[in-house]
Design a protein around this motif. Structure first.
Motif, PDB file in Angstrom:
ATOM      1  N   PRO A 205      26.398  30.018  10.707  1.00 64.45           N
ATOM      2  CA  PRO A 205      26.079  29.330   9.453  1.00 64.45           C
ATOM      3  C   PRO A 205      26.572  30.139   8.248  1.00 64.45           C
ATOM      4  CG  PRO A 205      24.209  29.229  10.930  1.00 64.45           C
ATOM      5  CD  PRO A 205      25.210  30.158  11.564  1.00 64.45           C
TER       6      PRO A 205
ATOM      7  N   GLU B 224      27.286  24.720   9.254  1.00 65.32           N
ATOM      8  CA  GLU B 224      25.946  24.468   8.739  1.00 65.32           C
ATOM      9  C   GLU B 224      24.847  25.042   9.614  1.00 65.32           C
ATOM     10  OE1 GLU B 224      25.464  20.308   7.898  1.00 65.32           O
ATOM     11  OE2 GLU B 224      27.389  20.209   6.866  1.00 65.32           O
ATOM     12  N   THR B 225      25.061  25.052  10.920  1.00 68.54           N
ATOM     13  CA  THR B 225      24.027  25.496  11.846  1.00 68.54           C
ATOM     14  C   THR B 225      24.680  25.938  13.143  1.00 68.54           C
ATOM     15  OG1 THR B 225      21.905  24.865  12.829  1.00 68.54           O
ATOM     16  CG2 THR B 225      23.606  23.185  12.802  1.00 68.54           C
TER      17      THR B 225
ATOM     18  N   GLU C 180      17.860  22.661  15.228  1.00 70.83           N
ATOM     19  CA  GLU C 180      18.057  22.949  16.641  1.00 70.83           C
ATOM     20  C   GLU C 180      18.435  21.658  17.344  1.00 70.83           C
ATOM     21  OE1 GLU C 180      15.340  25.333  18.816  1.00 70.83           O
ATOM     22  OE2 GLU C 180      14.707  26.391  17.016  1.00 70.83           O
TER      23      GLU C 180
ATOM     24  N   MET D 237      17.634  25.686   9.684  1.00 72.00           N
ATOM     25  CA  MET D 237      18.628  25.470  10.714  1.00 72.00           C
ATOM     26  C   MET D 237      18.101  24.396  11.655  1.00 72.00           C
ATOM     27  SD  MET D 237      20.657  28.155  13.172  1.00 72.00           S
ATOM     28  CE  MET D 237      19.524  29.432  12.893  1.00 72.00           C
TER      29      MET D 237
END
Length: 144
Positions: free
Chosen positions: A116, A91-92, A3, A1
């Motif tokens: 996600p 995705e994140t 940040e 993931m």
């Protein structure tokens, strides 16, 4: 993931070009016009890899995108329109807890309350040069 830090000032997609033995990344004028960046200032730049298949054949639809409305977007502007409804893949998650999806050319779409792996249908509510904000209109396609 991935940040995303609070200090992120700008996020956009660009191509690296060669000019007279050096390599150049063009910064969209909107980044300066909207005061995200200032001319003659120094910034740290991060480069994120983008799938080569999406760059090499822009007419090919990415696997995580299924547009429900046909729109024509030039390569210089955002690839989404306000009011557009489309399926995305989260995705994140960003620092504020919102889901982050990427569509054509790595353009970022922020989706509140998404995680996600979720694949919601969203409506694009606000479009900026480098990011769009959307709300979930159909969460039935979310993964459990």
């Amino acid at each position: 993931m991935i940040e995303i830090p609070d200090s992120l000032r700008s996020l956009f997609t660009a191509t690296i070009d060669e000019q007279d033995g050096t390599y150049v990344i063009e910064v969209p004028s909107s980044e300066v016009n909207h005061k995200a960046l200032t001319v003659n200032e120094t910034y740290r730049v991060a480069l994120l890899d983008s799938p080569s298949s999406a760059e090499s054949s822009p007419s090919q639809e990415p696997q995580h995108h299924a547009s429900r409305r046909t729109t024509s977007h030039g390569s210089s502007g955002p690839p989404v329109d306000e009011g557009e409804v489309r399926d995305v893949s989260i995705e994140t998650v960003g620092d504020q807890g919102d889901g982050i999806a990427k569509v054509e050319r790595g353009y970022v779409v922020i989706v509140p309350d998404a995680q996600p792996g979720d694949e919601p249908t969203v409506e694009i509510e606000q479009v900026q040069e480098n990011v769009a904000f959307a709300s979930v209109v159909d969460g039935d396609s979310r993964s459990l």
